[in-house]
Enzyme design. Structure first.
Site, mmCIF file in Angstrom:
data_model
loop_
_atom_site.group_PDB
_atom_site.id
_atom_site.type_symbol
_atom_site.label_atom_id
_atom_site.label_comp_id
_atom_site.label_asym_id
_atom_site.label_seq_id
_atom_site.Cartn_x
_atom_site.Cartn_y
_atom_site.Cartn_z
ATOM 1 C CG MET A 11 -1.883 -1.159 1.156
ATOM 2 S SD MET A 11 -3.019 -1.175 2.508
ATOM 3 C CE MET A 11 -4.440 -0.471 1.716
ATOM 4 N N GLY A 14 2.357 4.523 -4.308
ATOM 5 C CA GLY A 14 2.216 5.520 -5.376
ATOM 6 C C GLY A 14 1.585 4.978 -6.648
ATOM 7 C CD GLU A 86 -7.924 -0.226 -4.466
ATOM 8 O OE1 GLU A 86 -7.225 -1.168 -4.044
ATOM 9 O OE2 GLU A 86 -8.215 0.770 -3.785
#
Ligand SMILES: [Zn+2]
Length: 199
Positions: A11, A14, A86
């Site tokens: 996580m 960037g 995602e």
């Protein structure tokens, strides 16, 4: 020939900033890039927010059982680039359909996502992307100790969580994440890697 790309990392590495930059570059060249994101909850979180504060509404939220190949053919026709944020939340089939888009429609697809969840296991979408993507690129970020961070640590009300679903459910407290190298991950979760085995 178009390719399927997977940019993966922990996580806060960037990834979203790169997506926004990439879309901007395409637009500037007069080309059409679309940003998609799998829908993982009912909150309708149809924006992507980068760490440096840029916010953008995604072009399309992919539903759980949606056929992405059919979607592109029926709703979009030709685009120059597909960006997926995602991507860890895609199903295995959807990753396969993205590969069909690359192969049959000659559209490059760039997927961005997490390699593993807070328990150190890969997500279905990431696993399939690691299997079949033409190009894999690790986006590096740093642990507080200075080593490369590979893992995500889930904090619930400030305490390290080692159990629970891959996607945090609302109402369990304040959920935050931090990143860690392998050694700090083991220390923070108070588990040896062998204790993280599924069997
Ligand atoms: Zn560390």
């Amino acid at each position: 020939m178009a390719k399927l790309y997977f940019y993966y990392g922990a996580m806060n590495s960037g990834k979203t900033t790169r997506i926004l930059q990439c879309e901007y570059n395409y637009k500037e060249q007069g080309m059409r890039a679309i940003i998609m994101k799998p829908e993982i909850d009912t909150k309708g979180n149809n924006k992507i927010v980068s760490r440096i504060g840029a916010v953008k509404k995604v072009d399309y939220m992919i539903k759980k059982d949606e056929n992405v190949f059919d979607l592109i053919i029926n709703e979009y026709g030709h685009v120059d680039l597909i960006l997926v944020d995602e991507a860890q939340f895609l199903t295995e089939r959807q990753v396969n359909q993205l590969m069909d888009i690359v192969v049959d429609l000659d559209i490059p697809v760039m997927c961005y996502g997490l390699r593993t969840d807070f328990k150190g296991h890969s997500f279905p979408g990431s696993r399939r992307l690691l299997d079949i993507a033409h190009e894999l690129t690790e986006i590096k970020t740093i642990c507080e100790c200075g080593k490369k961070a590979m893992f995500n640590v889930r904090l619930i009300n400030g305490k390290v969580a080692t159990e629970g679903e891959s996607v945090a459910i609302d109402g369990v407290g304040e959920v935050k994440y931090t990143v860690a190298c392998a050694k700090c991950f083991s220390m923070k979760t108070r588990k040896k890697f062998d204790e993280m085995s599924d069997d």
